[in-house]
Design a protein around this motif. Sequence first.
Motif, PDB file in Angstrom:
ATOM      1  N   GLU A 762      49.760  78.225  23.290  1.00  0.00           N
ATOM      2  CA  GLU A 762      48.758  77.672  22.321  1.00  0.00           C
ATOM      3  C   GLU A 762      48.667  76.162  22.474  1.00  0.00           C
ATOM      4  N   PRO A 763      47.722  75.513  22.435  1.00  0.00           N
ATOM      5  CA  PRO A 763      47.455  74.160  22.716  1.00  0.00           C
ATOM      6  C   PRO A 763      48.204  73.121  21.871  1.00  0.00           C
ATOM      7  N   LYS A 764      48.259  73.436  20.705  1.00  0.00           N
ATOM      8  CA  LYS A 764      49.120  72.570  19.634  1.00  0.00           C
ATOM      9  C   LYS A 764      50.589  72.353  19.963  1.00  0.00           C
ATOM     10  N   TYR A 765      50.980  73.357  20.966  1.00  0.00           N
ATOM     11  CA  TYR A 765      52.513  73.265  21.262  1.00  0.00           C
ATOM     12  C   TYR A 765      52.473  72.229  22.524  1.00  0.00           C
ATOM     13  N   TRP A 766      51.581  72.039  23.062  1.00  0.00           N
ATOM     14  CA  TRP A 766      51.764  71.242  24.533  1.00  0.00           C
ATOM     15  C   TRP A 766      50.780  70.048  24.903  1.00  0.00           C
ATOM     16  N   ALA A 767      49.663  70.236  23.825  1.00  0.00           N
ATOM     17  CA  ALA A 767      48.523  69.094  24.162  1.00  0.00           C
ATOM     18  C   ALA A 767      48.651  67.883  23.418  1.00  0.00           C
ATOM     19  N   ALA A 768      49.658  67.592  22.610  1.00  0.00           N
ATOM     20  CA  ALA A 768      49.633  66.451  21.542  1.00  0.00           C
ATOM     21  C   ALA A 768      49.897  65.307  22.153  1.00  0.00           C
ATOM     22  N   PHE A 769      50.391  65.156  23.153  1.00  0.00           N
ATOM     23  CA  PHE A 769      51.042  64.072  23.672  1.00  0.00           C
ATOM     24  C   PHE A 769      50.279  63.269  24.773  1.00  0.00           C
ATOM     25  N   THR A 770      50.014  62.144  24.537  1.00  0.00           N
ATOM     26  CA  THR A 770      49.072  61.456  25.615  1.00  0.00           C
ATOM     27  C   THR A 770      49.792  60.146  26.281  1.00  0.00           C
ATOM     28  N   LEU A 771      49.433  59.608  27.402  1.00  0.00           N
ATOM     29  CA  LEU A 771      50.236  58.532  28.337  1.00  0.00           C
ATOM     30  C   LEU A 771      49.189  57.437  28.317  1.00  0.00           C
ATOM     31  N   ILE A 772      49.527  56.412  27.359  1.00  0.00           N
ATOM     32  CA  ILE A 772      48.457  55.217  27.274  1.00  0.00           C
ATOM     33  C   ILE A 772      49.087  54.042  27.980  1.00  0.00           C
ATOM     34  N   GLY A 773      48.249  53.573  28.996  1.00  0.00           N
ATOM     35  CA  GLY A 773      48.772  52.458  29.931  1.00  0.00           C
ATOM     36  C   GLY A 773      48.843  52.711  31.232  1.00  0.00           C
ATOM     37  N   GLU A 774      49.941  52.035  31.697  1.00  0.00           N
ATOM     38  CA  GLU A 774      50.134  52.048  33.224  1.00  0.00           C
ATOM     39  C   GLU A 774      50.614  53.746  33.594  1.00  0.00           C
ATOM     40  N   TYR A 775      50.570  54.184  34.772  1.00  0.00           N
ATOM     41  CA  TYR A 775      50.742  55.358  35.110  1.00  0.00           C
ATOM     42  C   TYR A 775      52.321  55.342  35.742  1.00  0.00           C
TER      43      TYR A 775
END
Length: 775
Positions: A762-775
Amino acid sequence: MKTIHYRRISLTVFTTLTLIISFIPANFLLVFQSPSVSAQTANSEALSLVKLGDYYKELNNIPRAIEFYQQGLAIAKANKDQSTAVSILKALSEVYLSQEDYAAAIDVSRQGLALAGEILDSSAEMKFLDYLSRAYYLIADYEQAIKYSQQHLASARTATFSGQFIQNHLTVTRRGKSVSDEAQALMTLGNIYYQKSEYDKAIDYYQQFLSIARSQKQRQGEGQVLGNIGLVYASKGEAAKAIDYFEKDLAIQREFRDRLGESQTLGYLASAYSRLKNYSKAVEYYQQSLLIAREVKYTRGEAINLYNLGLTLALFGKLPEAEKSLRDAIDVHESLRKKLGNNDAYKVSIFEQEAKIYQGLQQVLIGQEKNNEALEVSEWGRARAFVDLLARRLSTNGKGVTTSEPVVDKPTLPLLQKIAKQQNATLVQYSVIGDDKSKLYIWVIKPTGEVTFRESDLESLLQKENTTLAKLVTTSRQSIGVRGGIIASENLNQLKRLHELLIKPIADLLSSNENNRVIFIPQSSLFLVPFPALQDEQGKYLIEKHTILTAPSIQVLDLTRRQRGAETTTSLENALIVGNPIMPKVVLEPGQSPEQLKDLPWAKKEAQDIASLLKTDAITGKQATKAAIVKKMPSARIIHLATHGLLDDNRGLGSAIALAPSGNDNGLLTAEEILNLKLNADLVVLSACDTGRGRITGDGVIGLSRSLISAGVPSVIVSLWAVDDNSTSFLMTEFYKNLQQKLDKATALRKAMLTTMQKYPEPKYWAAFTLIGEY
């Protein structure tokens, strides 16, 4: 596009003195300026300096006036002459307001309010409360403006009840009496609620003001509030009724030869005629209003008229003329922003009003098929305060001293193309347009520099689905159980609908290579979109096809790259790993008693597993105090905090990470405190709830991520909702395993999501995080 109206807040009208200061003998000036004249007491010396300040103010030599006021203030404070100091602070507050230097006005008014309270000068307290309410109103910080206006109103009514009469210095006219402090507070409150579109409250306060103005036979005040009532009716769509009020107001302003009031009322009439689609009449009135605003040097009025004139010219079909007017409005606003100095919070507030001008100009440019120029304006109109803040931090040396004036380049197309090439990524910039948010502009910049514009039609959302893009974002989050809702397969259609609006129009422009990076630049509600979980028609998640990052603006990407310097890989040495501290007690609901946050056993395991991978020790439990962690943060290269996050979506800077309390601190590390740190970390991971959220503004999200990037961190991983303890522990451990394989941060996060998806579908378990800025 909505017409902007800044409600009237009357300014003192100064008349030129017949005494010309150039005729004052030089030796007389020297006597006034000398700090060591034996014939004067310190008190009379301070008063003499104030008198000189008054003379220069009347001659409109404001810098010289301020110089003398400040000299007098220094002497009064040194000699503990509080009464004189209060008088000087009042003069300074008024001058700074008249010069639209709101940061300085707020600073001296706060000083004055505290000092007036010490000497029990209720009259001065009311003046400072009024100054503060007006200054906060004028930078669009309406909550603070309401707070001080309500205090002003309560104080004025208390004074009236006790038999005092305290004349309001702010509505002095060339003829007639001033209205009372009570009336002025009522006017300000009406203005604020008008800006908040709470029209019934606005009319209520205006009617109370009108009763007082008429009982005091204050004709000019009566005219002003009639104009304000007219504006409310115009905003409610009753333009013909509004015109009747405006014409009565205009007659009174001309009776008193109040040019500023006349300018404002002409602008009101113009807006009413525009609503009636009489655009030629509207343009005529806006032009008259603009001429007078320039004549009386009312900068804000000039900017407002230029914006409204631009919108009306666009409706009239005169797009080149509309473009010029809107560009001129932006130039005037730039001059206002410069007066706010380095105060980030004030810049964020005032930008809420500026954002509409940039959006209006984008529409006019797109209407002329100037798509690339519209992209430049879109970028220039976002995260401006954030970009200024980052540029200022980059221009300081190691001791925090500014080595040069920060220069922020205007985002020309070549600069944006250069940034895309440096990032080696496809940039996707969104711009939500219109008061009804009915248009979505999308630009795609490829690493090659190729720029493509697409538009997503949101009209069907409003007309057929009876919803907005913002509501769709909210329901899509709810559909995957972000707020504990029931997950049903039909609800996942929300993710497909978002994909249809945000991704499908540009899908052919995105690389087919899943390892190539795509950086999304959201706006407003789109900051809350779970991009990795968006689904195409076949049900495939976006993270399965692309490596995803986000950023508040393209220029922020460039500045974070410059913060990082020449480093290209993430150092896994000197890591600060924190998990499940002894939780602090927090007031979770207003009026309730503090309660201790819940223990997070999986966060402890997460920290220990990651620390083991990185060959360091995890800091957990009672050892993970706020004081200890803050002390270690500046020297760490990786900072990982697995704990509770607390969201402040009202102010943003109150968002916090929960650590163990010690001594006198409450254990909460706030975004405001982080903003003042100097960090050297290459990566900060906030493995907690809602750490990517905050107060969404025209400048982006004000919260933890913004503060961390401002403090020197080029890459931040944050969450968009309340994350599950167990699955998050698994995902984060996978992320660090991937980093050990020398993968870049974006790729490491993507692979961790895909691995977690296999165990927790289910997406709620793995999709919450986002990377902001440099890779």
